[in-house]
Design a protein around this motif. Structure first.
Motif, mmCIF file in Angstrom:
data_model
loop_
_atom_site.group_PDB
_atom_site.id
_atom_site.type_symbol
_atom_site.label_atom_id
_atom_site.label_comp_id
_atom_site.label_asym_id
_atom_site.label_seq_id
_atom_site.Cartn_x
_atom_site.Cartn_y
_atom_site.Cartn_z
ATOM 1 N N ASN A 53 10.346 -2.088 2.089
ATOM 2 C CA ASN A 53 11.122 -3.003 2.937
ATOM 3 C C ASN A 53 10.530 -3.085 4.336
ATOM 4 O OD1 ASN A 53 13.301 -4.311 1.618
ATOM 5 N ND2 ASN A 53 14.334 -2.345 1.411
ATOM 6 N N ALA A 54 10.177 -1.945 4.893
ATOM 7 C CA ALA A 54 9.619 -1.911 6.245
ATOM 8 C C ALA A 54 8.285 -2.654 6.309
ATOM 9 C CB ALA A 54 9.451 -0.468 6.709
ATOM 10 N N VAL A 55 7.433 -2.434 5.319
ATOM 11 C CA VAL A 55 6.125 -3.101 5.304
ATOM 12 C C VAL A 55 6.308 -4.612 5.172
ATOM 13 C CG1 VAL A 55 3.959 -3.389 4.025
ATOM 14 C CG2 VAL A 55 4.884 -1.095 4.436
ATOM 15 N N ILE A 56 7.195 -5.030 4.298
ATOM 16 C CA ILE A 56 7.431 -6.466 4.116
ATOM 17 C C ILE A 56 7.936 -7.087 5.419
ATOM 18 C CG2 ILE A 56 8.872 -8.169 2.929
ATOM 19 C CD1 ILE A 56 8.681 -6.224 0.446
ATOM 20 N N ARG A 57 8.876 -6.409 6.088
ATOM 21 C CA ARG A 57 9.378 -6.923 7.374
ATOM 22 C C ARG A 57 8.248 -7.023 8.394
ATOM 23 N NH1 ARG A 57 13.681 -3.505 6.374
ATOM 24 N NH2 ARG A 57 12.894 -1.978 7.859
ATOM 25 N N MET A 58 7.392 -6.002 8.453
ATOM 26 C CA MET A 58 6.257 -6.039 9.389
ATOM 27 C C MET A 58 5.322 -7.197 9.059
ATOM 28 S SD MET A 58 4.978 -2.169 10.167
ATOM 29 C CE MET A 58 5.319 -1.382 8.603
ATOM 30 N N ALA A 104 -2.154 -1.853 6.954
ATOM 31 C CA ALA A 104 -3.269 -1.329 6.157
ATOM 32 C C ALA A 104 -3.222 0.190 6.086
ATOM 33 C CB ALA A 104 -4.599 -1.795 6.747
ATOM 34 N N THR A 105 -2.874 0.834 7.183
ATOM 35 C CA THR A 105 -2.796 2.300 7.206
ATOM 36 C C THR A 105 -1.716 2.799 6.254
ATOM 37 O OG1 THR A 105 -3.636 2.388 9.461
ATOM 38 C CG2 THR A 105 -2.415 4.313 8.681
ATOM 39 N N ILE A 106 -0.595 2.123 6.217
ATOM 40 C CA ILE A 106 0.470 2.509 5.281
ATOM 41 C C ILE A 106 -0.037 2.370 3.844
ATOM 42 C CG2 ILE A 106 2.775 1.939 4.412
ATOM 43 C CD1 ILE A 106 3.427 1.061 7.350
ATOM 44 N N GLY A 107 -0.732 1.287 3.554
ATOM 45 C CA GLY A 107 -1.309 1.106 2.225
ATOM 46 C C GLY A 107 -2.304 2.195 1.883
ATOM 47 N N ASP A 108 -3.140 2.552 2.856
ATOM 48 C CA ASP A 108 -4.101 3.644 2.644
ATOM 49 C C ASP A 108 -3.389 4.961 2.373
ATOM 50 O OD1 ASP A 108 -6.306 1.993 3.017
ATOM 51 O OD2 ASP A 108 -6.512 2.518 5.146
ATOM 52 N N ASN A 109 -2.297 5.201 3.094
ATOM 53 C CA ASN A 109 -1.546 6.444 2.876
ATOM 54 C C ASN A 109 -0.956 6.488 1.468
ATOM 55 O OD1 ASN A 109 -2.091 7.383 5.447
ATOM 56 N ND2 ASN A 109 -0.207 6.596 6.312
ATOM 57 N N ALA A 135 -4.450 -12.258 2.981
ATOM 58 C CA ALA A 135 -4.278 -10.805 2.934
ATOM 59 C C ALA A 135 -2.801 -10.437 3.047
ATOM 60 C CB ALA A 135 -5.087 -10.138 4.041
ATOM 61 N N LEU A 136 -2.091 -11.099 3.947
ATOM 62 C CA LEU A 136 -0.658 -10.813 4.110
ATOM 63 C C LEU A 136 0.140 -11.245 2.890
ATOM 64 C CD1 LEU A 136 -0.237 -11.728 7.861
ATOM 65 C CD2 LEU A 136 0.219 -9.490 6.828
ATOM 66 N N ALA A 137 -0.187 -12.400 2.324
ATOM 67 C CA ALA A 137 0.534 -12.866 1.135
ATOM 68 C C ALA A 137 0.338 -11.897 -0.030
ATOM 69 C CB ALA A 137 0.069 -14.271 0.746
ATOM 70 N N GLY A 138 -0.881 -11.445 -0.232
ATOM 71 C CA GLY A 138 -1.146 -10.479 -1.297
ATOM 72 C C GLY A 138 -0.457 -9.156 -1.038
ATOM 73 N N THR A 139 -0.455 -8.730 0.209
ATOM 74 C CA THR A 139 0.190 -7.474 0.573
ATOM 75 C C THR A 139 1.696 -7.552 0.353
ATOM 76 O OG1 THR A 139 -1.555 -6.968 2.164
ATOM 77 C CG2 THR A 139 0.566 -5.863 2.483
ATOM 78 N N ILE A 140 2.295 -8.659 0.746
ATOM 79 C CA ILE A 140 3.743 -8.838 0.531
ATOM 80 C C ILE A 140 4.054 -8.818 -0.956
ATOM 81 C CG2 ILE A 140 5.634 -10.499 0.736
ATOM 82 C CD1 ILE A 140 4.385 -11.247 3.514
ATOM 83 N N THR A 141 3.245 -9.498 -1.752
ATOM 84 C CA THR A 141 3.457 -9.499 -3.203
ATOM 85 C C THR A 141 3.346 -8.083 -3.764
ATOM 86 O OG1 THR A 141 2.640 -11.760 -3.389
ATOM 87 C CG2 THR A 141 2.625 -10.424 -5.402
ATOM 88 N N LEU A 142 2.346 -7.342 -3.311
ATOM 89 C CA LEU A 142 2.169 -5.960 -3.763
ATOM 90 C C LEU A 142 3.419 -5.137 -3.457
ATOM 91 C CD1 LEU A 142 0.591 -3.456 -4.733
ATOM 92 C CD2 LEU A 142 -0.396 -3.338 -2.420
ATOM 93 N N TRP A 143 3.884 -5.183 -2.207
ATOM 94 C CA TRP A 143 5.021 -4.351 -1.816
ATOM 95 C C TRP A 143 6.324 -4.814 -2.465
ATOM 96 C CZ3 TRP A 143 4.725 0.356 -0.105
ATOM 97 C CH2 TRP A 143 3.532 0.778 0.479
ATOM 98 N N ARG A 144 6.464 -6.114 -2.736
ATOM 99 C CA ARG A 144 7.650 -6.582 -3.479
ATOM 100 C C ARG A 144 7.613 -6.057 -4.910
ATOM 101 N NH1 ARG A 144 8.125 -12.618 -0.936
ATOM 102 N NH2 ARG A 144 9.346 -11.969 0.873
ATOM 103 N N THR A 145 6.433 -5.994 -5.477
ATOM 104 C CA THR A 145 6.273 -5.436 -6.821
ATOM 105 C C THR A 145 6.612 -3.952 -6.822
ATOM 106 O OG1 THR A 145 4.565 -7.069 -7.313
ATOM 107 C CG2 THR A 145 4.652 -5.114 -8.734
ATOM 108 N N VAL A 146 6.136 -3.237 -5.812
ATOM 109 C CA VAL A 146 6.451 -1.810 -5.675
ATOM 110 C C VAL A 146 7.960 -1.628 -5.548
ATOM 111 C CG1 VAL A 146 6.235 0.173 -4.113
ATOM 112 C CG2 VAL A 146 4.208 -1.174 -4.724
ATOM 113 N N MET A 147 8.582 -2.468 -4.729
ATOM 114 C CA MET A 147 10.026 -2.368 -4.544
ATOM 115 C C MET A 147 10.758 -2.611 -5.865
ATOM 116 S SD MET A 147 12.658 -4.398 -2.013
ATOM 117 C CE MET A 147 11.377 -4.627 -0.842
ATOM 118 N N ALA A 148 10.389 -3.661 -6.567
ATOM 119 C CA ALA A 148 11.051 -3.974 -7.833
ATOM 120 C C ALA A 148 10.883 -2.844 -8.838
ATOM 121 C CB ALA A 148 10.493 -5.282 -8.403
ATOM 122 N N ALA A 149 9.702 -2.279 -8.903
ATOM 123 C CA ALA A 149 9.459 -1.178 -9.845
ATOM 124 C C ALA A 149 10.314 0.033 -9.510
ATOM 125 C CB ALA A 149 7.984 -0.792 -9.840
ATOM 126 N N ASN A 150 10.564 0.246 -8.239
ATOM 127 C CA ASN A 150 11.347 1.416 -7.836
ATOM 128 C C ASN A 150 12.839 1.159 -7.813
ATOM 129 O OD1 ASN A 150 9.588 3.865 -7.080
ATOM 130 N ND2 ASN A 150 8.431 2.063 -6.445
#
Length: 107
Positions: free
Chosen positions: A76-81, A93-98, A41-56
């Motif tokens: 960046n904050a989510v990846i660090r967490m 998870a709450t940040i992702g839901d938001n 779950a963490l590996a997938g989440t990190i990949t998701l947020w890195r993708t979001v970062m790259a897109a932005n």
């Protein structure tokens, strides 16, 4: 079955599909009950947020620069967490839901 999924996806907006990706990883984080499921779950989440970062960080991204900067900051904050020794899966998870709610137009 794959054709039915493709048809269903074609009827939904890209924003709704993106929201589903955030919700998917939030659900994985919340349901992780052992080391392997947490790691996945963490590996997938990190990949998701890195993708979001790259897109932005892409200068061709049509979003306003200040909004993109805020999104990169959150990513960046989510990846660090997520990379901490004892990450708070509920907070991540709450940040992702938001984000999913924002993409879906929910408040």
């Amino acid at each position: 079955m794959l054709k039915a999924y493709d048809t269903a996806s074609a009827l939904r907006s890209p924003r709704d599909q993106d929201a589903d990706v955030f919700r998917h990883f939030s659900a994985l984080l919340r349901s992780a009950s052992d080391d392997l499921s947490r790691t996945r779950a963490l590996a997938g989440t990190i990949t998701l947020w890195r993708t979001v970062m790259a897109a932005n960080l892409d200068p061709l991204n049509p979003l306003p620069a200040p909004l993109r900067a805020q999104i990169v900051s959150v990513a960046n904050a989510v990846i660090r967490m997520a990379e901490q020794d004892q990450p708070n899966l509920t907070t991540i998870a709450t940040i992702g839901d938001n984000f999913a709610d924002g993409l879906s137009g929910r408040t």
